[in-house]
Design a protein around this motif. Structure first.
Motif, PDB file in Angstrom:
ATOM      1  N   ALA A   1      -0.567 -16.403   5.656  1.00 47.82           N
ATOM      2  CA  ALA A   1       0.957 -16.363   5.273  1.00 47.82           C
ATOM      3  C   ALA A   1       1.537 -16.717   4.057  1.00 47.82           C
ATOM      4  CB  ALA A   1       1.712 -17.219   6.343  1.00 47.82           C
ATOM      5  N   GLY A   2       1.241 -17.782   3.295  1.00 49.94           N
ATOM      6  CA  GLY A   2       1.843 -17.958   2.058  1.00 49.94           C
ATOM      7  C   GLY A   2       1.496 -16.928   1.021  1.00 49.94           C
ATOM      8  N   LYS A   3       0.034 -16.689   1.271  1.00 58.22           N
ATOM      9  CA  LYS A   3      -0.547 -16.155   0.429  1.00 58.22           C
ATOM     10  C   LYS A   3      -0.068 -14.799   0.576  1.00 58.22           C
ATOM     11  CE  LYS A   3      -4.994 -18.821   0.373  1.00 58.22           C
ATOM     12  NZ  LYS A   3      -6.467 -18.273   0.591  1.00 58.22           N
TER      13      LYS A   3
ATOM     14  N   TYR B   1       6.297 -11.200  -2.703  1.00 55.03           N
ATOM     15  CA  TYR B   1       7.253 -11.139  -4.265  1.00 55.03           C
ATOM     16  C   TYR B   1       6.819 -11.068  -4.791  1.00 55.03           C
ATOM     17  CZ  TYR B   1      10.170 -13.985  -7.058  1.00 55.03           C
ATOM     18  OH  TYR B   1      10.422 -14.620  -7.982  1.00 55.03           O
ATOM     19  N   LYS B   2       5.679 -11.068  -5.731  1.00 57.13           N
ATOM     20  CA  LYS B   2       4.576 -10.434  -7.352  1.00 57.13           C
ATOM     21  C   LYS B   2       4.954  -9.290  -7.379  1.00 57.13           C
ATOM     22  CE  LYS B   2       1.259 -14.188  -8.248  1.00 57.13           C
ATOM     23  NZ  LYS B   2      -0.301 -14.763  -8.187  1.00 57.13           N
ATOM     24  N   LEU B   3       4.215  -8.372  -6.090  1.00 53.49           N
ATOM     25  CA  LEU B   3       5.067  -7.041  -6.083  1.00 53.49           C
ATOM     26  C   LEU B   3       6.129  -6.528  -6.000  1.00 53.49           C
ATOM     27  CD1 LEU B   3       3.332  -4.113  -5.068  1.00 53.49           C
ATOM     28  CD2 LEU B   3       3.808  -4.555  -3.589  1.00 53.49           C
TER      29      LEU B   3
ATOM     30  N   THR C   1      13.011  -0.555  -0.329  1.00 53.42           N
ATOM     31  CA  THR C   1      11.610  -1.035  -1.165  1.00 53.42           C
ATOM     32  C   THR C   1      11.014  -1.849   0.134  1.00 53.42           C
ATOM     33  OG1 THR C   1      12.485  -1.597  -3.300  1.00 53.42           O
ATOM     34  CG2 THR C   1      10.004  -2.346  -3.054  1.00 53.42           C
ATOM     35  N   THR C   2       9.558  -0.475  -0.051  1.00 53.71           N
ATOM     36  CA  THR C   2       8.435  -0.757   1.529  1.00 53.71           C
ATOM     37  C   THR C   2       7.601  -1.046   0.864  1.00 53.71           C
ATOM     38  OG1 THR C   2       9.647   1.437   2.901  1.00 53.71           O
ATOM     39  CG2 THR C   2       7.709   0.526   3.054  1.00 53.71           C
ATOM     40  N   VAL C   3       7.421  -2.443   0.713  1.00 49.66           N
ATOM     41  CA  VAL C   3       5.865  -3.019   0.861  1.00 49.66           C
ATOM     42  C   VAL C   3       4.589  -2.239   1.592  1.00 49.66           C
ATOM     43  CG1 VAL C   3       4.111  -4.591   0.833  1.00 49.66           C
ATOM     44  CG2 VAL C   3       6.707  -4.692  -0.208  1.00 49.66           C
ATOM     45  N   LEU C   4       3.180  -1.497   0.973  1.00 48.74           N
ATOM     46  CA  LEU C   4       2.297  -0.780   1.255  1.00 48.74           C
ATOM     47  C   LEU C   4       1.502  -2.197   1.934  1.00 48.74           C
ATOM     48  CD1 LEU C   4       2.736   3.037   0.267  1.00 48.74           C
ATOM     49  CD2 LEU C   4       3.822   1.968   2.296  1.00 48.74           C
TER      50      LEU C   4
END
Length: 152
Positions: free
Chosen positions: A26-28, A34-36, A105-108
């Motif tokens: 989960a942390g990874k 966050y980076k994305l 913003t939606t992370v895919l």
């Protein structure tokens, strides 16, 4: 130690270890998201800054080489060179001061996100229906797809 106690101890250790593995995963995932998100926000801001400075080449540099841009009602532009031509024309006609609002913003997945927003500028406004930003090997995000509509 009895057999039952040994099994109970082993089960407790296994649950603790699997819980730690889940927490590590989960942390990874959170770090990757966050980076994305940071890369997309940075690149999106750089695009707006370039456009508002009248820098069509700078704006076009934030697209992948073979990106596709669909502009309603003007058509489809394929590749960075065609996209730069569109922005050069728009800028030459005096359009600038673009601002986004109601941005979502939606992370895919770990390497891509979609952005949708309303936009307005000095001479027009409209809606962004799909900016597909993709994380590049160097950590930057570039646009692979850009779909937007001009309402005025």
């Amino acid at each position: 130690m009895t057999f039952i106690k040994s099994i109970a101890l082993a089960a407790t250790v296994a649950v603790g270890l699997s819980g730690q593995a889940i927490a590590d995963e989960a942390g990874k995932l959170a770090e990757g998201e966050y980076k994305l998100n940071t890369a997309v926000a940075t690149a999106s801001r750089a695009w707006r800054d370039a456009f508002n400075a009248g820098d069509a080449a700078g704006a076009a540099a934030l697209y992948e080489d073979d990106a596709v841009m669909v502009v309603k009602p003007f058509g489809t532009f394929k590749g960075r060179k065609a996209i730069e031509g569109f922005w050069t024309d728009i800028i030459s006609k005096g359009f600038d001061d673009v601002v986004y609002s109601s941005t979502v913003t939606t992370v895919l997945d770990q390497t891509s996100a979609r952005v949708a927003a309303n936009w307005k500028m000095n001479n027009a406004h409209g809606v962004i229906t799909n900016e597909l930003w993709v994380l590049q090997p160097d950590g930057r995000a570039l646009l692979r797809e850009d779909h937007f509509e001009i309402a005025q």
